[in-house]
Scaffold this active site. Structure first.
Site, short mmCIF file in Angstrom:
data_model
loop_
_atom_site.label_atom_id
_atom_site.label_comp_id
_atom_site.label_asym_id
_atom_site.label_seq_id
_atom_site.Cartn_x
_atom_site.Cartn_y
_atom_site.Cartn_z
N ASP A 241 -2.69 -3.57 1.51
CA ASP A 241 -3.41 -3.24 2.71
C ASP A 241 -4.62 -2.15 2.62
O ASP A 241 -5.19 -2.31 3.64
CB ASP A 241 -2.09 -2.54 4.12
CG ASP A 241 -0.76 -1.31 3.46
OD1 ASP A 241 -1.75 -0.71 2.38
OD2 ASP A 241 -0.51 -0.79 4.01
N ASP B 211 -6.44 -0.84 -2.83
CA ASP B 211 -5.62 -2.21 -3.00
C ASP B 211 -6.50 -2.64 -3.63
O ASP B 211 -6.19 -4.02 -4.98
CB ASP B 211 -4.61 -2.20 -2.49
CG ASP B 211 -3.58 -1.47 -1.74
OD1 ASP B 211 -3.08 -1.11 -3.11
OD2 ASP B 211 -2.44 -1.24 -0.61
N ASP C 22 4.65 -4.61 -1.70
CA ASP C 22 4.77 -3.57 -0.91
C ASP C 22 5.92 -3.37 0.32
O ASP C 22 6.20 -4.14 0.36
CB ASP C 22 3.25 -3.09 0.29
CG ASP C 22 1.98 -3.28 -0.28
OD1 ASP C 22 2.05 -2.55 -1.79
OD2 ASP C 22 0.79 -2.77 0.49
#
Length: 1007
Positions: free
Chosen positions: A751, A755, A451
């Site tokens: 997070d 996901d 990310d």
């Protein structure tokens, strides 16, 4: 005598009836007195504890101690000590979702009042109050099944078949020895083997016990999650174990519900109760239909707050978890491969041992063996039965000991040790391992999908630009109506909060980093009074932020107004597409035509090029039709209120971390929800992209573009893609699946709740400890505690270190195995006797299994590890480099020991016993010197970094001390003779040659 009114027609009671009545009254008074005493004692005990923890002054005298309990609790709660509350009713009500019990108690508001909770401000946060609640209602933790005791590990070690055979042989040898030579002399052989076996078992059990305790400790730490509660009117994060009955808990998407409780307020709250009920459908929670929240379930949508009614063992989750223990002895893929290797080597060892047994028995019974004085050991018809049995048992013990040495029991131990050591060290390096297999799998990773926000960047967002219409605002001189709409949009379309204890202090702002940045800008820079919006408006409907739509909305009605207002906030280009008008700074509403839309797009692109995250605010107003309220938020014909640009700087050291990944042959791909221009700017800043890679190249794609590719095109382009912008969780999952099909070992960071599928699909799922939701953490293998990409690279280094340490130990152990097997087999076949006795071989087994594993399994990662390409999934465990080193060392050891076996007596002019001691001593020293060689499989300098590994130096020192003790002072136990200085020097000199051989061999190139 008590007085009682008697009715006129009632007869006077007889004396017998009178005495029975008096006795019954006396019993009743006694029971009432007992109840009052118990009630008073409980109240006094509880309030005393609170008072003592509040550091109240004690008034002491010789006859009494006075405690002021009046001020222990706040005045309005001094009388309310929860003694009239039946915990069972509260616990059963939520567990069984009983509306009847709830209505009997007077509803949620009445339950909150009974528990002394203010729905808005929560409970008092002082220590005394919290301690009192824990005392009355219990703590929020559950009883765990008892840990395995030390003796269970000892018992497991004793269950090994070879150990049992050795013990049986030793006990029989002890019995025959005592019978033949008496207790004083006859116990040595058998007793020595028994002691050596016990030593091996105890050392192995201690090691396994310590590692088990280590894994349990890490398991407990992974269960300690942070929960947001409201106490004294302010939000604060506390440990799940610190939640008490009466707490108001704030819930958002991805949170785990920490205790049983009741819904207070919120919007669109949905919960996944599959962990408790098995039902996969998400349950809607609200005040009217279903206000019950169960501990251990997960929030999947919306937000809200709950009142805690039961904690710990009073919840269904607590009852369930107390009977479930986390599996700490999971078998990792590497352990599985090592067990196969151990089994294979064990079979070879068993075959050699059987051959040695047969050869030695044949030689003994054919009269080809001699005792210490040179006389034949076996004479048909003359040898005593006890002598024959002693000799046979000695032969069996020697053969069994060969099996003990041949089976590399140290391999599984080495894996356990290196995993436990690396897990402990990784914890210090901000990585909490949830699954053991992830430690070693990470060493094979070929691609890391990361990310952006919080991982590559600092997650410290700040509004740096503000636009109204097509103007960048350096001041906040805007029309009052636009200001008012912006204030409502910022203050009500958020799950963040602003808490201000007094007018002078800086407000405390909570929420996601984006929410905090916008609220901070609104309150501190623009000086908006967000409470005014909350007081003047009623919220009708909320649409929480969605990672696919990338926006959130709120529908509200102002007090004394019939019209309904809709506010949207989200990704600038997404909100722009919903708008048909815009406001300028003067409050004039203008139509947004094609050309102006392009100008706004250019503004957004300009902000993105500066690495800014661009957020837009939009609004529309709809009048109510015949009192009917719209349930769905308007998604078109909106008016753009303004744009803000948020700067989130790159983390220091990220560029270096990305560069080290590239050097290690690991690709780094950035997957972000930001727009393509912001994503590219950040990727260049981090070093994932070079500045020359333009948007037109295939290195940067958008999520929608990627998912619309055909399967063939996607598989063709996947290797070239470095950045994916505006991605959804499904795009991340799709990328992981494609990379795995291409043969990559994929690590993924995540997070959010959405996901979870990608984290589970990846070979290694890495969740974020700070921003990560509980759902993401539970789906991951490793939790990155500081959300930093540099910590991800540290995990990669440790993964490679684990694999490398195990390879070092395999090389060391196989060298010992080959040498011990060959020397004993050749000696047994040629002379009918083995130079290394059972006790000596058990000592060697202890050196190489436990001490060797401890020394080599605790090496720390080196920079050299990050210069090699990743180890593939199917790469052999024993490489050609290792075979080169094993063959060279084993060949040297076998040659030297065979020369000593056949020529040792004449070379050193010594008797048989000293010759055997020389062989044993040289063999042990060869292993000690070879332990240094095993520290580095390829590098010629084997002493590099030695000073950093104090444990290795300590183990080598301990081994040397014990070896001197064995040879010089434990002659009868170890079956050795004392050596002179020259003989010690010869042993050390011969063994030290293994360093030279190790150095020379490393010049031989291996493809």
């Amino acid at each position: 005598m008590s007085l009682r009114y008697r009715k006129p027609n009632e007869p006077e009671p007889s004396k017998q009836e009178h005495s029975i009545l008096e006795a019954a009254k006396l019993q009743k008074r006694r029971w009432r007195l007992a109840f009052d005493v118990i009630r008073f004692t409980r109240a006094l005990a509880s309030l005393s504890k609170v008072a003592l923890h509040s550091n109240k002054e004690l008034l002491r005298s010789l006859s009494y101690v006075a405690i002021d309990v009046g001020g222990a609790l706040p005045q309005d709660e001094a009388a309310d000590i929860f003694l009239d509350i039946d915990q069972k009713i509260l616990a059963t009500m939520v567990k069984e979702k009983s509306f009847e019990s709830l209505s009997n108690l007077g509803g949620v508001e009445e339950v909150a009042a009974i528990l002394g909770t203010d729905e808005k401000n929560g409970i008092a946060g002082n220590e005394a109050q919290l301690l009192h609640r824990k005392y009355v209602f219990g703590k929020n933790c559950y009883k765990k099944p008892d840990s395995k005791r030390f003796f269970s590990f000892v018992y497991e070690a004793f269950k090994d078949t070879t150990i049992i055979i050795l013990l049986v042989c030793a006990i029989l040898s002890l019995a025959f020895g005592i019978k033949e030579d008496g207790l004083k002399e006859g116990w040595y052989d058998g007793g020595s083997i028994i002691f050596a076996v016990f030593l091996v078992v105890i050392v192995s059990a201690i090691s396994n016990f310590k590692q088990n305790r280590q894994f349990e400790k890490l398991s407990n730490e992974s269960g300690d999650i942070k929960i947001e509660v409201v106490r004294d009117g302010r939000r604060q994060a506390v440990s799940i174990f610190e939640v008490v009955v009466g707490d108001v808990v704030c819930l958002k998407i991805g949170d785990q519900i920490p205790a049983d409780g009741l819904f207070l307020n919120g919007h669109s709250l949905k919960v996944d109760e599959s962990s408790m009920t098995g039902e996969s459908d998400h349950v809607e929670i609200n005040g009217s239909i279903n206000p019950f929240l169960l501990s251990g379930t997960k929030v999947t949508d919306g937000y809200g707050s709950m009142l805690v009614t039961s904690v710990g063992m009073n919840t269904a989750w607590g009852e369930m978890m107390s009977s479930v223990s986390r599996e700490l002895d999971e078998q990792t893929p590497l352990q599985f491969r090592l067990n196969k290797l151990t089994s294979y080597i064990g079979k070879i060892g068993l075959a050699v041992a059987v051959l040695v047994l047969l050869v030695m028995l044949i030689r003994y019974f054919t009269g080809n063996t001699a005792d210490e004085n040179g006389n034949r050991e076996f004479n048909r018809g003359k040898s005593k039965f006890d002598d024959i049995m002693n000799s046979v048992l000695r032969i069996i013990a020697a053969a069994v000991t060969i099996v003990v040495v041949a089976i590399p029991e140290g391999l599984p131990l080495a894996v356990t040790l290196t995993l436990a050591y690396s897990m402990k060290r990784m914890m210090a390096d901000n990585a909490l391992v949830r699954k053991l297999s992830a430690c070693e799998t990470m060493g094979s990773a070929t691609t890391i999908c990361t990310d952006k926000t919080g991982t590559l960047t600092l997650n410290e967002m700040k509004v740096t630009e503000f636009w109204v219409g097509k103007e960048a605002m350096n001041d906040f001189d805007i029309a009052a109506d636009v200001y008012e709409l912006l204030r409502d949009g910022v203050g009500l379309n958020t799950i963040g909060t602003v808490y201000k204890s007094n007018s002078a202090s800086t407000p405390e702002i909570s929420g996601s980093p984006t929410e905090k940045a916008i609220l901070s800008w609104a309150v501190l820079d623009v000086e908006m009074n967000l409470d005014e919006s909350k007081q003047n408006c009623d919220i009708i409907h909320v649409e929480t932020f969605n990672s696919e739509k990338k926006r959130s909305g709120v529908m509200l009605r102002r007090i004394n107004e019939k019209a309904v207002h809709t506010h949207w906030k989200g990704a600038a280009e997404m909100i722009l597409a919903m708008c048909s008008h815009y406001y300028d700074r003067n409050g004039t509403m203008k139509v947004m035509d094609g050309e102006e839309r392009m100008q706004f797009s250019a503004v957004i692109k300009g902000l993105a090029a500066k690495s800014l995250r661009c957020i837009a605010f939009a609004h529309t107003k709809v009048s109510e039709e015949n009192g009917h309220t719209h349930e769905k938020l308007e998604e078109s014909g909106l008016t753009l209120l303004g744009l803000v640009g948020l700067k989130d700087p790159c983390r220091p050291g990220v560029g270096k971390a990305v560069e080290s990944c590239k050097k290690a042959g690991v690709n780094v791909k950035m997957i972000t929800g930001d727009n393509i221009h912001t994503a590219r700017a950040i990727a260049i800043e981090c070093g994932i992209l070079s500045p020359i890679e333009d948007l037109n190249t295939e290195a940067v794609v958008e999520g929608v573009q990627f998912r619309n590719y055909s399967h063939e095109v996607r598989m063709e382009k996947i290797e070239k893609i470095s950045v994916m912008a505006r991605s959804s969780p499904f795009d991340k999952l799709l990328m992981v699946q494609c990379l795995k099909k291409k043969g990559h070992v994929v690590a993924v960071t995540g997070d959010g709740t959405n996901d979870a599928p990608a984290l589970k699909e990846a070979d290694i799922g890495l969740s974020m400890g700070i921003q990560g939701t509980e759902v993401a953490k539970e789906s991951s293998d490793i939790i990155i505690l500081d959300d930093n990409f540099s910590s991800v690279v540290t995990v990669l280094r440790w993964g490679r270190c684990v694999y490398n340490n195990i390879q070092k130990f395999i090389q060391f152990q196989l060298t010992v195995n080959v040498a011990a097997l060959v020397i004993n087999f050749i000696a047994a076949v040629s002379s009918g006797d083995v130079p290394l006795t059972a006790v000596q071989l058990l000592w060697v087994n202890l050196i190489m299994d436990t001490l060797g594993a401890l020394a080599l399994a605790t090496e720390r990662p080196t920079n050299q590890l990050m210069t090699k390409p990743p180890v593939g999934r199917s790469a052999p465990l024993i490489t050609r480099v290792m075979w080169r080193n094993i063959v060279a060392q084993a060949l040297y050891q076998v040659t030297v020991l065979l020369i000593l076996q056949f020529k040792g007596r004449s070379l050193f002019s010594v008797d048989e016993k000293i010759k055997n001691t020389l062989i044993f001593n040289t063999f042990v020293f060869c292993q000690i010197f070879n332990e240094f060689n095993a520290r580095n499989l390829e590098e010629k300098n084997i002493f590099k970094g030695l000073h950093k590994n104090k444990l290795f130096i300590g183990i080598i020192g301990t081994t040397l001390f014990l070896q001197v003790l064995m040879v010089e002072f434990l002659k009868k136990f170890a079956n050795t003779e004392r050596l002179n200085w020259g003989q010690w020097g010869a042993c050390v000199g011969i063994a030290a040659m293994s360093w030279l051989i190790g150095w020379l061999v490393k010049w031989i190139p291996v493809s």
